[in-house]
Enzyme design. Structure first.
Site, PDB file in Angstrom:
ATOM      1  N   HIS A   1     -26.977 -43.608  10.981  1.00 37.96           N
ATOM      2  CA  HIS A   1     -27.481 -42.414   9.487  1.00 37.96           C
ATOM      3  C   HIS A   1     -27.174 -41.111  10.015  1.00 37.96           C
ATOM      4  CE1 HIS A   1     -31.090 -41.437   7.271  1.00 37.96           C
ATOM      5  NE2 HIS A   1     -31.123 -40.126   7.372  1.00 37.96           N
ATOM      6  N   GLU A   2     -27.293 -40.179  11.186  1.00 41.68           N
ATOM      7  CA  GLU A   2     -26.722 -39.288  11.202  1.00 41.68           C
ATOM      8  C   GLU A   2     -25.005 -38.897  10.778  1.00 41.68           C
ATOM      9  OE1 GLU A   2     -28.771 -36.889  10.556  1.00 41.68           O
ATOM     10  OE2 GLU A   2     -30.093 -38.859  11.468  1.00 41.68           O
TER      11      GLU A   2
ATOM     12  N   HIS B   1     -24.520 -38.482   7.090  1.00 38.72           N
ATOM     13  CA  HIS B   1     -24.965 -37.559   6.291  1.00 38.72           C
ATOM     14  C   HIS B   1     -23.712 -36.600   7.320  1.00 38.72           C
ATOM     15  CE1 HIS B   1     -29.108 -37.446   5.389  1.00 38.72           C
ATOM     16  NE2 HIS B   1     -29.113 -37.797   7.021  1.00 38.72           N
TER      17      HIS B   1
END
Length: 147
Positions: A67-68, A71
């Site tokens: 997820h990170e 980003h």
């Protein structure tokens, strides 16, 4: 797991799933309480909540890292890196990252219930039952359990 092991894991996942190198820092932030991780826009570092590993296991940790990294890579390539952007949602689906971090377990010390409807409330701190009422029916509260 140490911060150095986390750094190595993040670099491996970045190469395997995104075909791009992760050249910034990844580390555990023990102060994170309600979030699984955080990508810092200014330094491009990735912070991970240690509880993703200790409470939820390695699969959740890997999903949070993915997820990170979504980003991270979208921001560096100038695409939509926010949760609401279609670029982010599409890339997250492709790599199989977690959309939401699981809730961490809390140590509730007090359990209250409504005398009218039976609604239960769990709290870490004691509340004044003469002052507060049930949010559902406005009935009186009573202390059920104190740990």
């Amino acid at each position: 797991m140490t911060d150095q092991q986390l750094q190595t894991l993040v670099e491996e996942l970045s190469l395997r799933y995104f075909k791009r190198a992760f050249v910034h820092r990844a580390y555990f932030n023990r102060r994170l309480k309600t979030t699984g991780g955080r990508y810092l826009l200014t330094s491009h570092d990735v912070e991970i909540n240690e509880k993703m590993l200790t409470e939820h296991g390695e699969a959740t940790l890997i999903g949070t890292i993915k997820h990170e990294l979504c980003h991270y890579h979208l921001h560096l390539t100038g695409q939509g890196y926010r949760h609401r952007d279609q670029d982010f949602k599409q890339l997250l689906r492709q790599v199989g990252g977690l959309r939401y971090a699981p809730a961490s377990t809390k140590n509730y010390r007090y359990t209250y219930s409504c005398q009218n409807c039976g609604q239960k409330y769990q709290r870490q701190r004691r509340i004044d039952i003469n002052r507060f009422v049930c949010s559902r029916c406005h009935g009186k509260l009573r202390l059920l359990k104190k740990i």
